[in-house]
Scaffold this motif. Structure first.
Motif, PDB file in Angstrom:
ATOM      1  N   UNK A  88       0.828  -1.201   0.000  1.00 48.98           N
ATOM      2  CA  UNK A  88       0.000   0.000   0.000  1.00 48.98           C
ATOM      3  C   UNK A  88       0.868   1.259   0.000  1.00 48.98           C
ATOM      4  N   UNK A  89       1.940   1.224   0.793  1.00 50.31           N
ATOM      5  CA  UNK A  89       2.841   2.373   0.941  1.00 50.31           C
ATOM      6  C   UNK A  89       4.109   2.115   0.116  1.00 50.31           C
ATOM      7  N   UNK A  90       4.347   3.007  -0.841  1.00 54.51           N
ATOM      8  CA  UNK A  90       5.519   2.863  -1.701  1.00 54.51           C
ATOM      9  C   UNK A  90       6.219   4.209  -1.826  1.00 54.51           C
ATOM     10  N   UNK A  91       7.478   4.249  -1.422  1.00 50.90           N
ATOM     11  CA  UNK A  91       8.298   5.445  -1.605  1.00 50.90           C
ATOM     12  C   UNK A  91       8.799   5.456  -3.046  1.00 50.90           C
ATOM     13  N   UNK A  92       8.612   6.595  -3.707  1.00 54.12           N
ATOM     14  CA  UNK A  92       9.008   6.743  -5.101  1.00 54.12           C
ATOM     15  C   UNK A  92      10.045   7.862  -5.165  1.00 54.12           C
ATOM     16  N   UNK A  93      11.242   7.496  -5.618  1.00 53.21           N
ATOM     17  CA  UNK A  93      12.417   8.344  -5.431  1.00 53.21           C
ATOM     18  C   UNK A  93      13.155   8.575  -6.744  1.00 53.21           C
ATOM     19  N   UNK A  94      13.534   9.822  -6.969  1.00 51.42           N
ATOM     20  CA  UNK A  94      14.492  10.138  -8.025  1.00 51.42           C
ATOM     21  C   UNK A  94      15.708  10.745  -7.332  1.00 51.42           C
ATOM     22  N   UNK A  95      16.787   9.975  -7.178  1.00 53.42           N
ATOM     23  CA  UNK A  95      17.944  10.455  -6.423  1.00 53.42           C
ATOM     24  C   UNK A  95      18.615  11.680  -7.019  1.00 53.42           C
ATOM     25  N   UNK A  96      18.476  11.856  -8.326  1.00 54.18           N
ATOM     26  CA  UNK A  96      19.066  13.026  -8.985  1.00 54.18           C
ATOM     27  C   UNK A  96      18.266  13.316 -10.251  1.00 54.18           C
ATOM     28  N   UNK A  97      17.383  14.269 -10.154  1.00 52.07           N
ATOM     29  CA  UNK A  97      16.531  14.666 -11.275  1.00 52.07           C
ATOM     30  C   UNK A  97      17.211  15.826 -11.994  1.00 52.07           C
ATOM     31  N   UNK A  98      17.674  15.576 -13.198  1.00 53.41           N
ATOM     32  CA  UNK A  98      18.402  16.605 -13.935  1.00 53.41           C
ATOM     33  C   UNK A  98      19.898  16.364 -13.892  1.00 53.41           C
ATOM     34  N   UNK A  99      20.307  15.159 -14.272  1.00 51.26           N
ATOM     35  CA  UNK A  99      21.735  14.835 -14.216  1.00 51.26           C
ATOM     36  C   UNK A  99      22.561  15.751 -15.124  1.00 51.26           C
ATOM     37  N   UNK A 100      21.986  16.136 -16.249  1.00 53.21           N
ATOM     38  CA  UNK A 100      22.723  17.026 -17.164  1.00 53.21           C
ATOM     39  C   UNK A 100      23.043  18.346 -16.479  1.00 53.21           C
ATOM     40  N   UNK A 101      22.033  18.936 -15.859  1.00 59.67           N
ATOM     41  CA  UNK A 101      22.243  20.217 -15.183  1.00 59.67           C
ATOM     42  C   UNK A 101      23.212  20.066 -14.012  1.00 59.67           C
ATOM     43  N   UNK A 102      23.096  18.957 -13.282  1.00 61.15           N
ATOM     44  CA  UNK A 102      24.004  18.699 -12.173  1.00 61.15           C
ATOM     45  C   UNK A 102      25.441  18.620 -12.669  1.00 61.15           C
ATOM     46  N   UNK A 103      25.660  17.878 -13.743  1.00 59.20           N
ATOM     47  CA  UNK A 103      27.007  17.724 -14.272  1.00 59.20           C
ATOM     48  C   UNK A 103      27.576  19.011 -14.826  1.00 59.20           C
ATOM     49  N   UNK A 104      26.706  19.889 -15.323  1.00 52.83           N
ATOM     50  CA  UNK A 104      27.157  21.157 -15.893  1.00 52.83           C
ATOM     51  C   UNK A 104      27.420  22.230 -14.835  1.00 52.83           C
ATOM     52  N   UNK A 105      27.105  21.921 -13.575  1.00 52.82           N
ATOM     53  CA  UNK A 105      27.315  22.908 -12.520  1.00 52.82           C
ATOM     54  C   UNK A 105      26.191  23.907 -12.373  1.00 52.82           C
ATOM     55  N   UNK A 106      25.025  23.609 -12.952  1.00 54.55           N
ATOM     56  CA  UNK A 106      23.874  24.504 -12.872  1.00 54.55           C
ATOM     57  C   UNK A 106      23.085  24.271 -11.583  1.00 54.55           C
ATOM     58  N   UNK A 107      22.067  25.125 -11.375  1.00 54.79           N
ATOM     59  CA  UNK A 107      21.234  25.024 -10.174  1.00 54.79           C
ATOM     60  C   UNK A 107      19.885  24.373 -10.416  1.00 54.79           C
ATOM     61  N   UNK A 108      19.455  24.215 -11.688  1.00 53.62           N
ATOM     62  CA  UNK A 108      18.094  23.753 -11.974  1.00 53.62           C
ATOM     63  C   UNK A 108      18.022  22.235 -12.076  1.00 53.62           C
ATOM     64  N   UNK A 109      18.372  21.560 -10.968  1.00 54.71           N
ATOM     65  CA  UNK A 109      18.230  20.118 -10.807  1.00 54.71           C
ATOM     66  C   UNK A 109      17.628  19.880  -9.428  1.00 54.71           C
ATOM     67  N   UNK A 110      17.245  18.637  -9.147  1.00 57.91           N
ATOM     68  CA  UNK A 110      16.467  18.402  -7.929  1.00 57.91           C
ATOM     69  C   UNK A 110      16.690  16.992  -7.399  1.00 57.91           C
ATOM     70  N   UNK A 111      16.186  16.769  -6.191  1.00 57.00           N
ATOM     71  CA  UNK A 111      16.071  15.441  -5.591  1.00 57.00           C
ATOM     72  C   UNK A 111      14.607  15.239  -5.234  1.00 57.00           C
ATOM     73  N   UNK A 112      14.031  14.102  -5.624  1.00 55.12           N
ATOM     74  CA  UNK A 112      12.620  13.811  -5.367  1.00 55.12           C
ATOM     75  C   UNK A 112      12.477  12.673  -4.371  1.00 55.12           C
ATOM     76  N   UNK A 113      11.690  12.891  -3.336  1.00 51.49           N
ATOM     77  CA  UNK A 113      11.336  11.826  -2.396  1.00 51.49           C
ATOM     78  C   UNK A 113       9.834  11.912  -2.161  1.00 51.49           C
ATOM     79  N   UNK A 114       9.111  10.847  -2.488  1.00 48.48           N
ATOM     80  CA  UNK A 114       7.648  10.863  -2.352  1.00 48.48           C
ATOM     81  C   UNK A 114       7.157   9.559  -1.760  1.00 48.48           C
ATOM     82  N   UNK A 115       5.974   9.619  -1.197  1.00 47.41           N
ATOM     83  CA  UNK A 115       5.289   8.426  -0.693  1.00 47.41           C
ATOM     84  C   UNK A 115       3.927   8.331  -1.358  1.00 47.41           C
ATOM     85  N   UNK A 116       3.701   7.226  -2.050  1.00 45.29           N
ATOM     86  CA  UNK A 116       2.402   6.926  -2.643  1.00 45.29           C
ATOM     87  C   UNK A 116       1.676   5.950  -1.725  1.00 45.29           C
TER      88      UNK A 116
END
Length: 263
Positions: A88-116
Motif C-alpha cells: 500500500x505504501x511505496x516510496x518513489x524516489x528520483x535520487x538526482x533529477x536533472x543529471x545534465x544540469x548537475x554535471x554542468x554545474x547549474x542550479x536547476x536540478x532536484x532530488x525527489x522523495x515521495x510516498x504513494x
C-alpha cells in the motif's frame, strides 16, 4: 543513521512529510559536496553525473531501510523487483533529477522523495539544492499571487521545447521559460516563477510523484493531459504526461492541450 529501524504506524503519514523533506535535503547536500569534490579533482561531466546518481541512490535507500523498513521503494536507480505491487505504501524516489544540469554545474536540478499510498501521491519533497531550498507537502508551500495583466509563463525544456508547450503558450498568449529538470520546472510553478508546466514527451513515476505531491498540497492543479488524476505504483512505471498549473488557469490549459490534439 540509526542502528535500529524506527517504529512507525503505517496508517499515519504525519511524520512521513518531515522524513521526505529530511531525506531530499540530505541527499541534496551530499550531491553538492560530491560535485564540488569531483570538480576540484578535474572529473568530467559524465563521471560527476554517474557518481551523483549512485551515491544519492545508495544513501536514500539506506535511510529508508532504517526509517521505513516495512515500506516498498521504487527508485530510478534501483532494480524494480515488483514486490512493491503488493504494498500500500511505496516510496518513489528520483535520487538526482536533472543529471545534465548537475554535471554542468547549474542550479536547476532536484532530488525527489515521495510516498504513494494506494496509488495516491500523499507525501512529497523536492529539494533544489542549488537554491538551498526544499519544498514539501507539509508544511505546504504558499503560491505567490500572480501579477494582474502578466502574460502566462510556461516552463519548458532548455534544449527541446516541446511542440505541445509551444501550442499551449500560443493559445494562452503566453511566454516560454527554459529550465532544466522536471522537478525544477514543477517547483517554478509552486514558487510563482511560472504559471504552467505541461509535459507530454515521456516521464516515469519518479519524475513527477514528488513534484505532484508538493504541487497538490500547495493547491495547484495537477493531472494527466486529459485532466485525469495521476496514479502511482503501476506495474509499468512509465507515466508520460502531466499538467501542473495554477488552479484558475486549469480549464484554459486543458482546453489548449485538447485543441493541440494531445488527448
Amino acid at each position: 543513521m540509526s542502528a535500529t529501524p524506527e517504529r512507525h504506524d503505517p496508517t499515519d503519514t504525519a511524520d512521513d512529510h518531515a522524513l521526505a523533506a529530511r531525506l531530499a535535503t540530505g541527499a541534496g547536500e551530499l550531491l553538492l559536496g560530491l560535485r564540488s569534490e569531483l570538480s576540484a579533482e578535474g572529473a568530467d561531466e559524465r563521471t560527476i553525473k554517474d557518481a551523483g546518481d549512485l551515491r544519492s541512490h545508495d544513501w536514500l535507500m539506506a535511510e529508508l531501510a532504517t526509517a521505513r523498513p516495512a515500506d516498498a521503494v521504487l527508485s530510478e536507480e534501483g532494480k524494480d523487483d515488483q514486490v512493491r505491487l503488493r504494498a500500500s505504501r511505496v516510496w518513489i524516489v528520483d535520487p538526482l533529477d536533472g543529471t545534465r544540469e548537475f554535471g554542468e554545474g547549474r542550479d536547476d536540478w532536484a532530488v525527489h522523495v515521495a510516498l504513494s499510498v494506494d496509488g495516491v501521491p500523499v507525501v512529497g519533497a523536492v529539494a533544489l539544492p542549488g537554491l538551498d531550498l526544499t519544498l514539501a507537502s507539509a508544511p505546504a508551500a504558499t503560491v505567490p499571487a500572480r501579477p494582474d495583466g502578466a502574460p502566462v509563463r510556461l516552463v519548458v525544456s532548455r534544449s527541446r521545447p516541446p511542440a505541445l508547450a509551444t501550442a499551449v503558450a500560443a493559445s494562452l498568449g503566453g511566454e516560454l521559460l527554459p529550465m532544466g529538470s522536471a522537478g525544477a520546472k514543477a517547483m517554478a510553478v509552486v514558487r510563482g516563477e511560472a504559471d504552467v508546466y505541461v509535459h507530454g514527451g515521456g516521464q516515469y513515476e519518479w519524475d513527477n510523484c514528488a513534484p505532484a505531491a508538493v504541487a497538490l498540497a500547495a493547491g495547484l492543479h495537477v493531472s494527466r493531459l486529459d485532466g485525469s488524476p495521476l496514479r502511482y505504483n503501476n506495474a509499468d512505471p512509465y507515466l508520460p504526461d502531466l499538467v501542473v498549473c495554477r488552479a484558475e488557469l486549469a480549464d484554459d490549459v486543458l482546453a489548449a492541450v485538447a485543441a493541440a490534439g494531445e488527448v
